[in-house]
Design a protein around this motif. Structure first.
Motif, short mmCIF file in Angstrom:
data_model
loop_
_atom_site.label_atom_id
_atom_site.label_comp_id
_atom_site.label_asym_id
_atom_site.label_seq_id
_atom_site.Cartn_x
_atom_site.Cartn_y
_atom_site.Cartn_z
N TYR A 93 40.75 45.73 25.39
CA TYR A 93 42.10 46.06 25.80
C TYR A 93 42.90 44.76 25.90
CZ TYR A 93 40.19 50.58 27.30
OH TYR A 93 39.58 51.82 27.34
N ILE A 150 32.70 43.44 33.37
CA ILE A 150 33.82 43.26 32.46
C ILE A 150 33.75 41.88 31.82
CG2 ILE A 150 35.39 42.32 34.23
CD1 ILE A 150 37.64 43.94 32.95
N GLN A 155 45.25 53.51 33.78
CA GLN A 155 46.21 53.87 32.73
C GLN A 155 47.03 55.10 33.13
OE1 GLN A 155 44.65 53.28 28.49
NE2 GLN A 155 42.75 53.17 29.69
N GLU A 188 34.87 51.72 32.97
CA GLU A 188 35.68 52.43 31.99
C GLU A 188 36.48 53.55 32.67
OE1 GLU A 188 37.38 52.88 28.40
OE2 GLU A 188 35.80 51.42 28.79
N SER A 215 35.43 46.67 29.21
CA SER A 215 34.51 47.16 30.24
C SER A 215 33.08 47.09 29.72
CB SER A 215 34.87 48.61 30.61
OG SER A 215 34.73 49.47 29.48
N LEU A 269 39.37 52.03 34.50
CA LEU A 269 40.44 51.64 33.58
C LEU A 269 41.25 52.87 33.14
CD1 LEU A 269 38.61 49.02 31.33
CD2 LEU A 269 40.38 48.60 33.04
#
Length: 463
Positions: A449, A395, A434, A427, A421, A430
């Motif tokens: 992001y 990241i 979310q 990814e 990412s 993430l």
């Protein structure tokens, strides 16, 4: 001519008698001083639960010297101390007072050259050796004060230690993948320095110079602290009343605590009194050079390396007498790390996989490569700012935040976190985050992001 020879013979005989008397007196005083020192060392060792294993002392009052060939102390198979080849020099005042009173003055001016001083921590298997050490001490104490730390702080003390070489020995270094040659480079320091100055008038202790340097590490520390002598709760005449009052007072003062507070540090305590740390100011710098560091595979990781690590810090804290806790007034920090590579072994990679819900380290191999990491923090009570920049194989991230520590729970005034990412596993993680968050993270045109947040840590607001 005969008269001259006769007079010369008389003077020569007189000088021989004087010399014989001086050397006889020196021998007598030296024998007595040696005996007194041996008895005193044995007594102090016994009173502090140390076993005196070896002791060999020679005294020469005429030269103001005491030589310690060997001194070895052991405490409950926990720690031990050894001194070899120490030459201790006293002032003439000390010698004259000993001849007159059979004891040294409370005020001392002592210098010593020590061939080798060793400390063993038998519980943690740590071992320190100091070679060719010059020691200088000026201050006031007697043998009774050594048994009572509360008496020691009544007088000034100044101590300087300079060693040509310091070795640190840890027998299990190979378990971390460090070979013998590399370990010797890491654990051997040249020109070790330490200087301390305690001022009894204001109870202030200054560490003016503390240095550790070799090919791998460059560390410097300076700090200033103030201590305070207080009555201990257990020393009060009415213990129950005292304890109850203290409990009530702490309850009343809880609301005054902030996020930067923590409980008082007690340096020494007996039944009646205690010594607490009242304030501390410190700045230090640490630089690690990892270019020559060679760490092979071991039980923890199959790869570990970095080029450079730098850490600089400057902070101040003070004891709040109302709630017996500390508060940081200043805390500046600058941290840099470059070219860091870490590859975990299979068992640790499995833990990473489990903690990331089976997303990271799916092949039981976890590797982290950090091209650069920089963190900067500036804090002056009660407000602070922080910045972070990270570039890695997992990241890339940037963080800018402002915070307030004036309340019991830290408050984030505003914070902006941007991150992107660098591989498919991150990814997926993430996306999973979310789902848990219940909303999608915002993205800019570059694919970063970004999350804005504010509020107390126990009730953060996000946008």
């Amino acid at each position: 001519m005969k008269k001259f020879l006769k007079k010369a013979s008389v003077y020569l005989l007189l000088l021989l008698l004087i010399a014989a008397g001086v050397f006889s007196l020196n021998y007598f005083l030296g024998h007595r001083l040696t005996s007194d020192l041996e008895n005193e060392i044995e007594e102090i060792a016994a009173e502090n639960n140390y076993q005196l294993r070896y002791l060999s002392i020679k005294s020469n009052p005429l030269l103001r010297r005491v030589d310690i060939d060997t001194l070895s102390l052991l405490k409950n198979n926990e720690q031990s101390y050894e001194i070899n080849g120490a030459k201790i020099e006293f002032s003439w005042q000390q010698i004259f007072n000993y001849i007159k009173e059979r004891e040294f003055l409370t005020k001392k001016d002592i210098k010593a050259d020590i061939d080798k001083f060793s400390f063993y921590d038998l519980q943690r298997n740590n071992h320190f050796d100091f070679f060719n050490t010059e020691l200088s001490y000026q201050g006031g104490f007697n043998s009774e004060d050594l048994k009572k730390p509360l008496e020691l702080i009544k007088n000034d003390h100044k101590l300087t230690v300079l060693s040509e070489e310091l070795n640190y020995d840890y027998p299990f270094y190979r378990s971390y993948g460090i070979d013998k040659n590399n370990w010797e480079q890491i654990s051997t320091f040249n020109n070790f320095a330490f200087a301390a100055d305690y001022q009894s008038q204001n109870n202030r202790l200054l560490i003016n110079d503390f240095m550790l340097k070799n090919e791998f590490i460059d560390y410097e520390l300076n700090f200033e602290t103030v201590i305070e002598r207080r009555l201990n709760d257990t020393g009060a005449t009415n213990l129950e009343t005292k304890a109850e009052d203290s409990k009530n007072q702490r309850a009343e003062d809880t609301s005054n605590k902030t996020a930067a507070d923590f409980e008082e540090i007690v340096i020494y305590s007996d039944k009646a009194e205690k010594i607490v740390l009242q304030e501390l100011k410190s700045n230090y710098s640490l630089a690690l050079n990892g270019e020559f560091l060679n760490i092979s595979k071991n039980d923890f990781f199959n790869k570990f390396s970095f080029t450079e690590l730098n850490l600089d810090s400057d902070f101040e804290m003070y004891l709040n007498s109302k709630n017996s806790s500390y508060q940081f007034q200043k805390f500046d920090l600058d941290f840099d790390l470059s070219d860091f590579k870490l590859g975990l072994q299979e068992n640790l990679s499995q833990r990473v996989n489990e903690s990331s819900f089976g997303i990271l380290a799916q092949n039981k191999q976890f590797q982290l490569n950090i091209d650069s990491l920089n963190y900067q923090q500036n804090y002056s009570h009660p407000q602070g700012k922080s910045q972070l920049n990270l570039k890695s194989n997992l990241i890339d991230a940037d963080l800018n935040a402002e915070f307030n520590l004036n309340n019991e729970i830290p408050y984030i005034s505003n914070s902006l976190l941007k991150f992107k990412s660098k591989n498919q596993s991150v990814e997926q993680l993430l996306l999973f985050a979310q789902l848990l968050y219940g909303d999608s993270f915002k993205q800019d045109d570059e694919g970063y992001y970004y999350i804005e947040s504010w509020g107390s840590l126990d009730n953060l607001k996000f946008e």
